[in-house]
Design a protein around this motif. Structure first.
Motif, mmCIF file in Angstrom:
data_model
loop_
_atom_site.group_PDB
_atom_site.id
_atom_site.type_symbol
_atom_site.label_atom_id
_atom_site.label_comp_id
_atom_site.label_asym_id
_atom_site.label_seq_id
_atom_site.Cartn_x
_atom_site.Cartn_y
_atom_site.Cartn_z
ATOM 1 N N UNK A 28 -47.382 0.560 -0.983
ATOM 2 C CA UNK A 28 -46.055 1.129 -1.253
ATOM 3 C C UNK A 28 -45.874 2.454 -0.499
ATOM 4 N N UNK A 29 -44.728 2.597 0.115
ATOM 5 C CA UNK A 29 -44.441 3.846 0.826
ATOM 6 C C UNK A 29 -43.320 4.612 0.138
ATOM 7 N N UNK A 30 -43.361 5.929 0.305
ATOM 8 C CA UNK A 30 -42.219 6.722 -0.161
ATOM 9 C C UNK A 30 -41.711 7.575 0.999
ATOM 10 N N UNK A 31 -40.425 7.889 0.929
ATOM 11 C CA UNK A 31 -39.813 8.674 2.002
ATOM 12 C C UNK A 31 -39.855 10.155 1.657
ATOM 13 N N UNK A 32 -39.953 10.968 2.683
ATOM 14 C CA UNK A 32 -39.860 12.415 2.526
ATOM 15 C C UNK A 32 -38.746 12.882 3.457
ATOM 16 N N UNK A 33 -37.729 13.518 2.865
ATOM 17 C CA UNK A 33 -36.551 13.875 3.657
ATOM 18 C C UNK A 33 -36.222 15.357 3.493
ATOM 19 N N UNK A 34 -35.955 15.987 4.591
ATOM 20 C CA UNK A 34 -35.432 17.358 4.562
ATOM 21 C C UNK A 34 -34.143 17.374 5.365
ATOM 22 N N UNK A 35 -33.194 18.193 4.954
ATOM 23 C CA UNK A 35 -31.907 18.210 5.649
ATOM 24 C C UNK A 35 -31.656 19.564 6.308
ATOM 25 N N UNK A 36 -30.954 19.504 7.425
ATOM 26 C CA UNK A 36 -30.437 20.720 8.058
ATOM 27 C C UNK A 36 -28.937 20.569 8.113
ATOM 28 N N UNK A 37 -28.264 21.426 7.391
ATOM 29 C CA UNK A 37 -26.816 21.294 7.312
ATOM 30 C C UNK A 37 -26.152 22.383 8.149
ATOM 31 N N UNK A 38 -25.202 21.971 8.956
ATOM 32 C CA UNK A 38 -24.418 22.937 9.706
ATOM 33 C C UNK A 38 -23.026 23.004 9.110
ATOM 34 N N UNK A 39 -22.625 24.199 8.721
ATOM 35 C CA UNK A 39 -21.289 24.376 8.150
ATOM 36 C C UNK A 39 -20.537 25.431 8.957
ATOM 37 N N UNK A 40 -19.399 25.031 9.476
ATOM 38 C CA UNK A 40 -18.566 25.989 10.200
ATOM 39 C C UNK A 40 -17.929 26.934 9.204
ATOM 40 N N UNK A 41 -17.992 28.218 9.479
ATOM 41 C CA UNK A 41 -17.460 29.193 8.530
ATOM 42 C C UNK A 41 -15.965 29.370 8.723
ATOM 43 N N UNK A 42 -15.297 29.663 7.618
ATOM 44 C CA UNK A 42 -13.835 29.755 7.628
ATOM 45 C C UNK A 42 -13.334 31.106 8.137
ATOM 46 N N UNK A 56 -13.792 25.445 23.769
ATOM 47 C CA UNK A 56 -13.066 26.049 22.642
ATOM 48 C C UNK A 56 -13.981 26.321 21.451
ATOM 49 N N UNK A 57 -14.900 25.398 21.196
ATOM 50 C CA UNK A 57 -15.749 25.541 20.014
ATOM 51 C C UNK A 57 -16.930 26.474 20.261
ATOM 52 N N UNK A 58 -17.228 26.753 21.535
ATOM 53 C CA UNK A 58 -18.384 27.595 21.851
ATOM 54 C C UNK A 58 -18.214 28.964 21.208
ATOM 55 N N UNK A 59 -19.185 29.365 20.418
ATOM 56 C CA UNK A 59 -19.120 30.675 19.780
ATOM 57 C C UNK A 59 -18.538 30.660 18.374
ATOM 58 N N UNK A 60 -18.180 29.480 17.875
ATOM 59 C CA UNK A 60 -17.677 29.382 16.497
ATOM 60 C C UNK A 60 -18.812 29.684 15.517
ATOM 61 N N UNK A 61 -18.568 30.490 14.488
ATOM 62 C CA UNK A 61 -19.646 30.815 13.539
ATOM 63 C C UNK A 61 -20.118 29.584 12.780
ATOM 64 N N UNK A 62 -21.417 29.409 12.790
ATOM 65 C CA UNK A 62 -22.020 28.241 12.171
ATOM 66 C C UNK A 62 -23.129 28.727 11.246
ATOM 67 N N UNK A 63 -23.129 28.184 10.041
ATOM 68 C CA UNK A 63 -24.177 28.545 9.095
ATOM 69 C C UNK A 63 -25.119 27.352 9.002
ATOM 70 N N UNK A 64 -26.398 27.595 9.181
ATOM 71 C CA UNK A 64 -27.343 26.484 9.048
ATOM 72 C C UNK A 64 -28.145 26.640 7.771
ATOM 73 N N UNK A 65 -28.050 25.619 6.935
ATOM 74 C CA UNK A 65 -28.780 25.609 5.666
ATOM 75 C C UNK A 65 -29.916 24.600 5.801
ATOM 76 N N UNK A 66 -31.146 25.043 5.583
ATOM 77 C CA UNK A 66 -32.299 24.168 5.758
ATOM 78 C C UNK A 66 -32.951 23.923 4.402
ATOM 79 N N UNK A 67 -33.179 22.667 4.064
ATOM 80 C CA UNK A 67 -33.829 22.377 2.785
ATOM 81 C C UNK A 67 -35.325 22.183 2.992
#
Lengths: 90, 478
Positions: B2-16, B144-155
């Motif tokens: 039996x195998x189990x998965x291990x997952x981590x996420x990196x979320x990119x959210x553009x700031x308002x 146009x998008x180059x330089x847009x503020x981006x927040x990276x959330x890493x789990x």
């Protein structure tokens, strides 16, 4: 060879003769920098900036951008509204 | 095995923010290509970036909402690589000193709560957009998008299956929207995630070799891509193969993840402190000030809706899933609406109508006080509950008050017994056959009579009185 890796990362094509020449030159630069390792810096905070400034911000206000034509003016190649580059292979 | 998965996420959210991370260009989405750039964001020589203060504050705010430690000292770093959408040849990001560290998000799974720990949140600038022309020899770049503020959330690698990943993303999306730092639009890419996925035999402590999955731009695709990738890796291992550490793209059309087959060369980003920007020091007083701007978060609001208003958990969950919905509800209750009544009308009618129109609560023309007006009309017997639904739809469409609509369309409930009695008599007289069947024991026909009466009175007869009178008459006749 280290010099090939550095050239690859910098996207510079080196001729055979250059590889040896630059290897030597880079080597002597690194050696020179290595001298700093002789200093005891245990008590010194790492410095990322030579000025003792912090928190320099701007307010979140927009100002007019360049026109499209101005923006594309210095590009080596453009087409219509876009910068044009060699096909990016996915 | 039996195998189990291990997952981590990196979320990119553009700031308002209104402007970009390090220059004053607008970050508006959907403008004509290359009309929102300046020498700073297209990497002209000799320019200097200056940090957008709002972007820093949005990340601190997010850190506080996600239980992180806000770093007293942080700085930017250069991440060096070449790609056509990166005009400077480096991305300004953060490396060893991010703005926030630690933290967690709680997700609910089979009615138990699981904490997904966060590693860090850092701030960086987005790249431009490459456009590929299928057949031609060129690609095209819009900056146009180059330089847009981006927040990276890493789990942390705390996620064990695709459903948890989706739950986490949904929860994170709700929170970011609540605190108003990101518009969380997945279609437009302002809220997106990559996943690090590996599998290991159940019971093994060490992680397996991971693959990074990119290009999952909806909850559905996150789930499908992860499911596919886990199956793929388990199959490779079961067949005696080994997993290669690589980046894989989710192919929506084919429903599979595909290797990007990038050169085997390991990335070497040669991070170093950004010399053009000075460090960011966050004093406790600054954090305190941002804390006062934080709204009540969905979890505590849900708890409060249950305890304060006596709502069932399911209802409270639905009403607090969006900040605007929760605020609409509370506004209605504050205007004198009965919590359960308001909740029922919102869930049954309002959210349904908004959903049909594909509209957000923010775009709703109907004001909370107006629903209370409608509830009062029902309460005082002016209109029936059935008519109220029609009135509500009209209110929703026009934004008019309930009493105005009721008066204008003559929908006031008839509670005058003698008037209703006349109709009852008429219906019984005109439906002799049904009346006989009823008398013979077919009691289902009661509903038929009520229906006929309502038809004649256009639904305006007070149903309680109709029922009473009808039963009385039928009994009499017996």
């Amino acid at each position: 060879m280290e010099i090939e890796r550095v050239a690859l990362l910098a996207r510079i094509k080196l001729a055979e003769g250059e590889k040896e020449l630059f290897s030597k030159q880079l080597g002597s630069i690194l050696q020179y920098i290595d001298k700093l390792n002789e200093l005891d810096t245990k008590e010194v905070e790492p410095t990322s900036h030579v000025l003792s400034m912090k928190n320099i911000f701007r307010e979140d206000r927009t100002i007019p951008s360049l026109s499209k034509d101005q923006a594309l003016l210095n590009a080596p190649d453009s087409a219509g509204d876009f910068y044009r580059v060699p096909k990016i292979i996915e | 095995m039996q195998y189990e998965a291990v997952i981590g996420l990196e979320i990119h959210a553009q700031l308002l923010t209104d402007s970009k991370m390090f220059c004053g260009c607008s970050v508006k989405f959907g403008s004509e290509p290359n009309t929102q750039t300046c020498p700073v964001c297209i990497g002209m020589p000799g320019v200097l970036p200056v940090t957008n203060k709002n972007a820093i504050e949005y990340v601190i705010k997010t850190g506080l909402a996600l239980n992180c430690t806000v770093s007293p000292y942080s700085r930017f770093a250069r991440k060096n690589y070449f790609y056509p959408d990166l005009p400077k040849g480096y991305q300004i990001s953060q490396y060893e000193l991010p703005l926030c560290e630690g933290g967690y998000v709680e997700i609910t799974e089979d009615s138990s709560i699981k904490k997904i720990k966060l590693t860090r949140i850092h701030l960086e600038e987005d790249a431009g957009k490459n456009i590929h022309d299928g057949a031609g020899n060129y690609s095209f770049v819009d900056l146009n998008r180059a330089g847009t503020p981006l927040m990276e959330i890493v789990t942390e690698p705390d996620i064990r299956n695709p459903q948890e990943a989706v739950e986490f993303m949904k929860k994170l999306r709700t929170i970011l929207k609540y605190i108003n730092v990101c518009d969380v639009n997945m279609e437009q890419g302002s809220f997106r995630c990559d996943a690090n996925v590996s599998v290991r035999p159940v019971g093994q402590k060490e992680f397996g070799v991971k693959a990074e999955i990119k290009n999952m731009n909806s909850f559905k695709f996150i789930e499908k891509a992860l499911e596919y990738e886990i199956k793929r890796q388990v199959k490779v291992l079961k067949e005696g193969g080994r997993i290669i550490q690589e980046t894989r793209l989710w192919n929506t059309d084919r429903g599979i993840t595909e290797s990007m087959r990038s050169k085997e060369e390991a990335h070497d980003y040669r991070y170093f402190p950004e010399p053009d920007l000075v460090p960011v020091e966050v004093e406790p007083s600054w954090i305190e000030r941002i804390k006062t701007q934080l709204v009540e978060l969905p979890d505590s609001r849900l708890e409060r809706f249950i305890s304060q208003y006596g709502l069932p958990g399911h209802d409270a969950g639905l009403l607090t899933s969006e900040r605007a919905t929760a605020e609409w509800f509370e506004e209605a209750v504050k205007s004198g609406g009965d919590p359960k009544g308001v909740s029922n009308w919102m869930m049954g009618e309002l959210l349904r109508l908004l959903n049909e129109d594909n509209k957000q609560m923010e775009e709703c023309a109907l004001k909370p006080g107006q629903l209370v007006g409608l509830l009062n009309l029902i309460e005082s017997g002016v209109i029936s509950g059935k008519i109220a639904k029609t009135v509500f739809e009209e209110m929703y469409k026009t934004g008019r008050d309930a009493d105005v609509i009721v008066k204008k369309q003559g929908l006031i409930q008839v509670s005058d017994e003698s008037a209703i009695e006349k109709v009852v008599d008429e219906v019984l007289k005109n439906n002799q056959k049904e009346l006989e069947r009823f008398k013979a024991g077919d009691e289902k026909l009661l509903g038929f009579f009520v229906g006929q009466i309502m038809k004649i009175t256009k639904g305006k007869a007070n149903p309680k009185i109709v029922n009473e009178l009808l039963k009385k008459k039928l009994m009499e006749d017996n």
